[in-house]
Write an enzyme that holds these catalytic residues in place. Structure first.
Site, PDB file in Angstrom:
ATOM      1  N   VAL A 111      44.003  32.212  43.413  1.00 14.37           N
ATOM      2  CA  VAL A 111      45.135  31.715  42.435  1.00 14.37           C
ATOM      3  C   VAL A 111      45.271  30.251  42.455  1.00 14.37           C
ATOM      4  O   VAL A 111      46.236  29.714  41.885  1.00 14.37           O
ATOM      5  CB  VAL A 111      46.458  32.299  42.809  1.00 14.37           C
ATOM      6  N   HIS A 127      43.481  37.515  39.445  1.00 12.62           N
ATOM      7  CA  HIS A 127      44.745  37.765  40.259  1.00 12.62           C
ATOM      8  C   HIS A 127      45.471  36.669  39.739  1.00 12.62           C
ATOM      9  O   HIS A 127      46.707  36.463  40.654  1.00 12.62           O
ATOM     10  CB  HIS A 127      44.454  37.675  41.733  1.00 12.62           C
TER      11      HIS A 127
HETATM   12  C1  LIG Z   1      44.191  45.856  50.439  1.00  7.76           C
HETATM   13  C2  LIG Z   1      43.384  46.685  49.277  1.00  7.76           C
HETATM   14  C3  LIG Z   1      42.890  47.908  50.044  1.00  7.76           C
HETATM   15  N1  LIG Z   1      44.326  47.191  48.324  1.00  7.76           N
HETATM   16  C4  LIG Z   1      43.711  47.145  47.003  1.00  7.76           C
HETATM   17  O1  LIG Z   1      42.702  46.952  46.726  1.00  7.76           O
HETATM   18  C5  LIG Z   1      45.037  47.491  45.940  1.00  7.76           C
HETATM   19  C6  LIG Z   1      45.204  49.022  45.823  1.00  7.76           C
HETATM   20  C7  LIG Z   1      43.908  49.553  45.200  1.00  7.76           C
HETATM   21  C8  LIG Z   1      43.522  49.565  43.832  1.00  7.76           C
HETATM   22  N2  LIG Z   1      42.369  50.237  43.997  1.00  7.76           N
HETATM   23  C9  LIG Z   1      41.883  50.691  45.216  1.00  7.76           C
HETATM   24  C10 LIG Z   1      40.739  51.408  45.526  1.00  7.76           C
HETATM   25  C11 LIG Z   1      40.596  51.623  46.882  1.00  7.76           C
HETATM   26  C12 LIG Z   1      41.701  50.859  47.866  1.00  7.76           C
HETATM   27  C13 LIG Z   1      42.677  50.423  47.313  1.00  7.76           C
HETATM   28  C14 LIG Z   1      42.852  50.178  46.040  1.00  7.76           C
HETATM   29  N3  LIG Z   1      44.607  46.909  44.635  1.00  7.76           N
HETATM   30  C15 LIG Z   1      45.546  46.454  43.768  1.00  7.76           C
HETATM   31  O2  LIG Z   1      46.775  46.677  44.247  1.00  7.76           O
HETATM   32  C16 LIG Z   1      45.310  45.846  42.563  1.00  7.76           C
HETATM   33  C17 LIG Z   1      45.835  44.369  42.644  1.00  7.76           C
HETATM   34  C18 LIG Z   1      45.077  43.499  43.648  1.00  7.76           C
HETATM   35  C19 LIG Z   1      45.432  41.935  43.455  1.00  7.76           C
HETATM   36  C20 LIG Z   1      46.404  41.540  44.528  1.00  7.76           C
HETATM   37  N4  LIG Z   1      46.676  39.955  44.411  1.00  7.76           N
HETATM   38  C21 LIG Z   1      45.879  39.281  45.271  1.00  7.76           C
HETATM   39  N5  LIG Z   1      46.302  37.896  45.141  1.00  7.76           N
HETATM   40  C22 LIG Z   1      47.460  37.353  44.280  1.00  7.76           C
HETATM   41  C23 LIG Z   1      48.486  37.119  45.077  1.00  7.76           C
HETATM   42  C24 LIG Z   1      48.525  36.304  46.186  1.00  7.76           C
HETATM   43  O3  LIG Z   1      47.471  35.525  46.383  1.00  7.76           O
HETATM   44  O4  LIG Z   1      49.576  36.119  46.754  1.00  7.76           O
HETATM   45  S1  LIG Z   1      44.813  39.851  46.314  1.00  7.76           S
HETATM   46  C25 LIG Z   1      44.380  38.590  47.313  1.00  7.76           C
HETATM   47  O5  LIG Z   1      43.869  39.000  48.422  1.00  7.76           O
HETATM   48  C26 LIG Z   1      42.444  39.073  48.215  1.00  7.76           C
HETATM   49  C27 LIG Z   1      41.822  38.300  49.595  1.00  7.76           C
HETATM   50  O6  LIG Z   1      40.479  38.554  49.746  1.00  7.76           O
HETATM   51  P1  LIG Z   1      39.429  37.270  49.781  1.00  7.76           P
HETATM   52  O7  LIG Z   1      39.655  36.399  48.637  1.00  7.76           O
HETATM   53  O8  LIG Z   1      38.190  38.112  49.951  1.00  7.76           O
HETATM   54  O9  LIG Z   1      39.766  36.843  51.118  1.00  7.76           O
HETATM   55  P2  LIG Z   1      39.773  37.119  52.688  1.00  7.76           P
HETATM   56  O10 LIG Z   1      40.702  36.274  53.661  1.00  7.76           O
HETATM   57  O11 LIG Z   1      39.914  38.681  52.679  1.00  7.76           O
HETATM   58  O12 LIG Z   1      38.274  36.651  52.968  1.00  7.76           O
HETATM   59  C28 LIG Z   1      37.722  35.503  53.105  1.00  7.76           C
HETATM   60  C29 LIG Z   1      36.029  35.699  53.283  1.00  7.76           C
HETATM   61  O13 LIG Z   1      35.645  34.246  53.145  1.00  7.76           O
HETATM   62  C30 LIG Z   1      34.935  34.149  54.262  1.00  7.76           C
HETATM   63  N6  LIG Z   1      34.514  32.780  54.526  1.00  7.76           N
HETATM   64  C31 LIG Z   1      35.700  31.972  55.549  1.00  7.76           C
HETATM   65  N7  LIG Z   1      35.391  30.694  55.323  1.00  7.76           N
HETATM   66  C32 LIG Z   1      34.187  30.538  54.515  1.00  7.76           C
HETATM   67  C33 LIG Z   1      33.433  29.451  54.081  1.00  7.76           C
HETATM   68  N8  LIG Z   1      33.497  27.952  54.603  1.00  7.76           N
HETATM   69  N9  LIG Z   1      32.594  29.705  53.051  1.00  7.76           N
HETATM   70  C34 LIG Z   1      32.311  31.122  52.622  1.00  7.76           C
HETATM   71  N10 LIG Z   1      33.114  32.047  53.208  1.00  7.76           N
HETATM   72  C35 LIG Z   1      33.717  31.695  54.039  1.00  7.76           C
HETATM   73  C36 LIG Z   1      35.193  35.090  55.242  1.00  7.76           C
HETATM   74  O14 LIG Z   1      33.848  35.529  56.338  1.00  7.76           O
HETATM   75  C37 LIG Z   1      35.802  36.308  54.430  1.00  7.76           C
HETATM   76  O15 LIG Z   1      34.691  37.271  54.262  1.00  7.76           O
HETATM   77  C38 LIG Z   1      42.011  38.378  47.229  1.00  7.76           C
HETATM   78  O16 LIG Z   1      41.749  39.255  46.338  1.00  7.76           O
HETATM   79  C39 LIG Z   1      43.409  37.451  46.956  1.00  7.76           C
HETATM   80  O17 LIG Z   1      43.478  37.301  45.329  1.00  7.76           O
HETATM   81  N11 LIG Z   1      45.851  46.414  41.479  1.00  7.76           N
HETATM   82  C40 LIG Z   1      45.553  47.570  40.886  1.00  7.76           C
HETATM   83  O18 LIG Z   1      44.493  48.261  41.477  1.00  7.76           O
HETATM   84  O19 LIG Z   1      46.289  48.198  39.923  1.00  7.76           O
HETATM   85  C41 LIG Z   1      46.097  49.347  39.538  1.00  7.76           C
HETATM   86  C42 LIG Z   1      46.921  50.105  40.244  1.00  7.76           C
HETATM   87  C43 LIG Z   1      48.202  49.917  40.032  1.00  7.76           C
HETATM   88  C44 LIG Z   1      49.165  50.681  40.645  1.00  7.76           C
HETATM   89  C45 LIG Z   1      48.909  51.618  41.801  1.00  7.76           C
HETATM   90  C46 LIG Z   1      47.470  51.701  42.011  1.00  7.76           C
HETATM   91  C47 LIG Z   1      46.488  50.815  41.408  1.00  7.76           C
END
Ligand SMILES: CC(C)NC(=O)[C@H](Cc1c[nH]c2ccccc12)NC(=O)[C@H](CCCC/N=C(/NCCC(=O)O)S[C@H]1O[C@H](COP(=O)(O)OP(=O)(O)OC[C@H]2O[C@@H](n3cnc4c(N)ncnc43)[C@H](O)[C@@H]2O)[C@@H](O)[C@H]1O)NC(=O)OCc1ccccc1
Length: 251
Positions: A111, A127
């Site tokens: 974001v 997002h």
């Molecule tokens: C937790 C998860 C299981 N839950 C979901 O996915 C849910 C539910 C769901 C839907 N479908 C499914 C299917 C299966 C299971 C669950 C679900 N999804 C939703 O709710 C989505 C909406 C999801 C969006 C939420 N909003 C965000 N952000 C904005 C807000 C805010 O920012 O405050 S999500 C937010 O978290 C996520 C974080 O993930 P990453 O960005 O990957 O970050 P993370 O820290 O996890 O990882 C960092 C990585 O970087 C690496 N790294 C670290 N340093 C470096 C470096 N230096 N260089 C390179 N890489 C590096 C690390 O090793 C690591 O791998 C991002 O997407 C981010 O945008 N909407 C929805 O499906 O609508 C329809 C619906 C409607 C009603 C009912 C059902 C369905």
């Protein structure tokens, strides 16, 4: 999945460099790791990750907003101020440079506006954006107030319709913006190469995009120091940080 051995920073994996050079249309799919070296916390990092310090269900869901809008609003204002204090890193700039010689579309879960500040012109925000706010009732857009919240709670302003001004981000349980998601799927279906940078691949439907690209014949390459849920499905994996790996692909 080919783990590119000896992929230290100095030596760009030849397969990946060849894939970049051969590609006419690239999608760069990014997550919080892309902005980590700019100083923005990721979500799931044990120590520094947002979700290890804050309870996502109390801050990034519609239910949280209804329960305590002042807590949620203050949290997003603090993240805005944090964002204003950081700069794009060499990884953001390298993506923009990559786009000067061929078509590059950025599809991000972030974001923040660091891709745009890094020079990328074609960016899909799945997002939402911290830099946007709108009424939670009539969805009228509003300018982002420059209030630096010193406290845990900050009352969001009111819309002319009486609704509350909310952050322009997609909360868990909310649908993604249909037009942005459709553009992302179209880019994934029509690219030659998808670079998956800095995402743990846990949040859906975004995390399904690399599979879409693969099913449409693209090469999928993961750039991430750590293994993720997407590693298995990637053709190439480079265990390297974004801000050093991406500039190396410009060689
Ligand atoms: C937790 C998860 C299981 N839950 C979901 O996915 C849910 C539910 C769901 C839907 N479908 C499914 C299917 C299966 C299971 C669950 C679900 N999804 C939703 O709710 C989505 C909406 C999801 C969006 C939420 N909003 C965000 N952000 C904005 C807000 C805010 O920012 O405050 S999500 C937010 O978290 C996520 C974080 O993930 P990453 O960005 O990957 O970050 P993370 O820290 O996890 O990882 C960092 C990585 O970087 C690496 N790294 C670290 N340093 C470096 C470096 N230096 N260089 C390179 N890489 C590096 C690390 O090793 C690591 O791998 C991002 O997407 C981010 O945008 N909407 C929805 O499906 O609508 C329809 C619906 C409607 C009603 C009912 C059902 C369905």
């Amino acid at each position: 999945m080919t783990e590119l051995a000896g992929a230290d920073i100095s030596s760009v994996p030849a397969d990946l460099l060849a894939a970049v050079r051969a590609a006419e249309r690239i999608v760069v799919f990014t997550g919080a790791g892309m902005s980590a070296e700019s100083g923005l916390p990721t979500f799931r990092d044990e120590e520094t990750g947002l979700w290890s310090r804050y309870d996502v269900s109390r801050l990034a869901t519609p239910e949280a907003w209804d329960a305590d809008p002042a807590l949620v609003w203050a949290w997003y204002q603090r993240r805005r101020f944090q964002l204003a204090a950081v700069e794009p890193n060499p990884g953001h700039r390298a993506i923009a440079a990559l786009g000067r010689h061929r078509r590059v579309d950025v599809v991000t879960q972030n974001v923040d506006d660091l891709h745009e500040r890094g020079g990328s012109e074609r960016v899909v925000h799945l997002h939402g954006r911290l830099a946007e706010t709108f009424c939670d009732t009539c969805r009228l857009p509003y300018p982002v107030p420059a209030v630096d919240p010193q406290t845990e709670h900050l009352e969001p302003e009111r819309c002319v319709c009486g609704g509350r001004i909310r952050p322009g981000v997609v909360w868990f349980g909310e649908h993604l913006p249909a037009d942005e998601f459709a553009r992302a799927v179209d880019h994934a279906e029509n690219c030659d190469l998808m670079l998956v940078v800095g995402t743990s691949g846990i949040v859906y439907p975004a995390a399904g995009l690399p599979q879409v690209a693969r099913e449409h014949g693209a090469t999928v390459a993961e750039i991430n120091p750590n293994r993720t849920d997407l590693s298995e499905a990637a053709d190439l994996v480079w265990r390297a940080p974004a801000s050093t790996a991406l500039p190396a692909l410009l060689e």
